[in-house]
Design a protein around this motif. Structure first.
Motif, short mmCIF file in Angstrom:
data_model
loop_
_atom_site.label_atom_id
_atom_site.label_comp_id
_atom_site.label_asym_id
_atom_site.label_seq_id
_atom_site.Cartn_x
_atom_site.Cartn_y
_atom_site.Cartn_z
N TYR A 170 0.84 -1.20 0.00
CA TYR A 170 0.00 0.00 0.00
C TYR A 170 0.88 1.25 0.00
N MET A 217 2.47 1.60 -3.35
CA MET A 217 1.49 2.03 -4.34
C MET A 217 1.16 3.51 -4.18
N THR A 218 1.00 3.97 -2.94
CA THR A 218 0.67 5.38 -2.72
C THR A 218 1.85 6.27 -3.14
N GLU A 258 4.02 5.49 -5.44
CA GLU A 258 4.03 5.42 -6.90
C GLU A 258 2.95 6.34 -7.47
N LEU A 259 1.75 6.32 -6.83
CA LEU A 259 0.68 7.21 -7.29
C LEU A 259 1.08 8.68 -7.13
N LYS A 260 1.71 8.99 -5.99
CA LYS A 260 2.17 10.37 -5.77
C LYS A 260 3.17 10.77 -6.85
N ARG A 313 3.41 9.48 -9.84
CA ARG A 313 2.68 9.60 -11.09
C ARG A 313 1.92 10.92 -11.16
N GLU A 314 1.28 11.28 -10.02
CA GLU A 314 0.55 12.55 -9.97
C GLU A 314 1.52 13.72 -10.17
N GLN A 341 2.48 13.70 -13.68
CA GLN A 341 1.33 14.20 -14.46
C GLN A 341 1.26 15.72 -14.34
#
Length: 156
Positions: A113, A116-117, A119-121, A123-124, A127
């Motif tokens: 988790y 993943m968070t 990685e999402l950060k 990616r954001e 982005q």
């Protein structure tokens, strides 16, 4: 005893009391008769004692059998208790192992988790940077088109 007494008296009378020692013989006969009765009484008492001893011996045999069965049952119970404690210990070990595996899985899930968070950060963030670059490119394009329009106007 009475019959002997009667016979001795009868013999004494028939002999006109001429036999010496009949009285002594009668006393001896009474004494022997009394001893016979005492012997019979003692034999009866002995027989009673032997019967009670036999009964008690039977009771003792039953008690010994009961004790032996009880001893066997106690040994069986001890064996079952040992098996129970072994099973209890085995279940405890299995529970502890399952709990350790469960906690390890939870830690792995927490790490997944977290990764993943992160990685999402990232990616954001990428982005946002990409969108910022696009916005900058739009602004540059707009500025370039405006400059071109102004140059065209100035040249015209």
């Amino acid at each position: 005893e009475n019959q002997a007494d009667i016979k001795f008296r009868h013999m004494d009378e028939k002999t006109d009391h001429e036999i010496d020692g009949i009285d002594d013989a009668m006393l001896v006969m009474k004494k022997v008769s009394q001893l016979g009765h005492e012997l019979i009484d003692e034999a009866v008492r002995f027989s009673d004692i032997v019967m009670r001893l036999s009964e008690e011996s039977g009771n003792l045999a039953v008690a010994k059998d009961d004790r032996n069965r009880t001893t066997i049952e106690i040994e069986n119970i001890k064996h079952e208790l040992e098996e129970f404690y072994e099973m209890k210990e085995q279940l405890k070990e299995e529970r502890e192992k399952a709990q350790a595996e469960y906690e390890q899985q939870i830690e792995e899930m927490k790490n997944q988790y977290h990764n993943m968070t992160e990685e999402l950060k990232e990616r954001e963030k990428a982005q946002a940077e990409y969108e910022q670059q696009i916005e900058e490119m739009k602004n540059q394009y707009h500025n370039m088109t405006e400059e071109l329009k102004e140059r065209e106007k100035a040249q015209a």
